[in-house]
Design a protein around this motif. Structure first.
Motif, short mmCIF file in Angstrom:
data_model
loop_
_atom_site.label_atom_id
_atom_site.label_comp_id
_atom_site.label_asym_id
_atom_site.label_seq_id
_atom_site.Cartn_x
_atom_site.Cartn_y
_atom_site.Cartn_z
N TYR A 13 0.85 -1.19 0.00
CA TYR A 13 0.00 0.00 0.00
C TYR A 13 0.88 1.24 0.00
CZ TYR A 13 -4.06 -2.94 0.89
OH TYR A 13 -5.04 -3.87 0.77
N PRO A 14 0.39 2.35 -0.54
CA PRO A 14 1.22 3.57 -0.63
C PRO A 14 1.74 4.06 0.72
CG PRO A 14 -0.76 3.81 -1.96
CD PRO A 14 -0.91 2.53 -1.19
N ASN A 15 1.00 3.88 1.81
CA ASN A 15 1.44 4.40 3.10
C ASN A 15 2.26 3.40 3.91
OD1 ASN A 15 -0.64 2.67 3.56
ND2 ASN A 15 -1.74 3.96 5.01
N GLU A 16 2.59 2.25 3.35
CA GLU A 16 3.38 1.24 4.07
C GLU A 16 4.87 1.52 3.94
OE1 GLU A 16 0.88 -2.87 4.16
OE2 GLU A 16 1.99 -2.45 2.34
N ILE A 17 5.59 1.11 4.98
CA ILE A 17 7.05 1.23 4.97
C ILE A 17 7.61 -0.19 4.78
CG2 ILE A 17 9.09 1.81 6.32
CD1 ILE A 17 7.34 3.87 7.79
N VAL A 18 8.49 -0.33 3.82
CA VAL A 18 9.06 -1.64 3.50
C VAL A 18 10.48 -1.71 4.07
CG1 VAL A 18 9.73 -3.21 1.66
CG2 VAL A 18 7.70 -1.77 1.40
N LEU A 19 10.73 -2.74 4.86
CA LEU A 19 12.08 -2.96 5.40
C LEU A 19 12.70 -4.12 4.66
CD1 LEU A 19 11.23 -2.74 9.21
CD2 LEU A 19 12.12 -0.95 7.72
N MET A 20 13.86 -3.90 4.12
CA MET A 20 14.58 -4.94 3.37
C MET A 20 15.64 -5.56 4.29
SD MET A 20 13.08 -4.74 0.47
CE MET A 20 14.07 -5.54 -0.74
N ALA A 21 15.73 -6.86 4.28
CA ALA A 21 16.74 -7.56 5.08
C ALA A 21 17.46 -8.54 4.16
CB ALA A 21 16.08 -8.32 6.22
N SER A 22 18.77 -8.67 4.37
CA SER A 22 19.51 -9.64 3.58
C SER A 22 19.20 -11.03 4.10
CB SER A 22 21.02 -9.35 3.67
OG SER A 22 21.46 -9.53 5.01
N ALA A 23 19.35 -12.01 3.23
CA ALA A 23 19.01 -13.39 3.58
C ALA A 23 19.84 -13.92 4.74
CB ALA A 23 19.16 -14.29 2.37
N GLY A 24 21.09 -13.46 4.88
CA GLY A 24 21.96 -13.92 5.94
C GLY A 24 21.64 -13.36 7.30
N SER A 25 20.92 -12.23 7.33
CA SER A 25 20.64 -11.57 8.62
C SER A 25 19.32 -12.03 9.24
CB SER A 25 20.63 -10.06 8.45
OG SER A 25 19.53 -9.68 7.63
N ILE A 26 18.55 -12.83 8.52
CA ILE A 26 17.28 -13.32 9.05
C ILE A 26 17.54 -14.53 9.93
CG2 ILE A 26 15.01 -14.23 8.47
CD1 ILE A 26 15.17 -12.69 5.85
#
Length: 99
Positions: A84-97
């Motif tokens: 949705y336009p008002n959402e904030i997306v957090l990106m995480a690298s595969a190794g940090s999960i």
């Protein structure tokens, strides 16, 4: 009385059949291998049947006239990365999960 030659022949015949009963193409060794393969195939079949059940449920949820809007939204978010336009997306690298 049985001659030595007859006894030898009978012994060789028994050894021949005993060998094939245990090590032959359809012997006990092959039978145990076949049992292990059967168990593997049964596990594969169970996995495939579970996938088939899940897919049938998904099809039912996407059938025109009875579409589940929550399911469509979840698919769009998962497969198409919709937000949705008002959402904030957090990106995480595969190794940090962490699991």
């Amino acid at each position: 009385m049985v001659s030595r030659l007859e006894a030898l022949g009978l012994s060789l015949l028994v050894l021949y059949f005993a060998y094939h009963a245990f090590a032959g193409e359809k012997g006990l060794g092959r039978w145990s291998d076949a049992q292990l393969e059967l168990e593997d195939r049964k596990a594969d079949l169970a996995r495939i049947e579970a996938d088939l059940t899940r897919l049938r449920t998904d099809i039912r949820r996407l059938t025109p006239g009875s579409v589940d809007p929550d399911f469509v939204e979840a698919l769009a978010r998962d497969k198409l990365a919709f937000v949705y336009p008002n959402e904030i997306v957090l990106m995480a690298s595969a190794g940090s999960i962490a699991n």
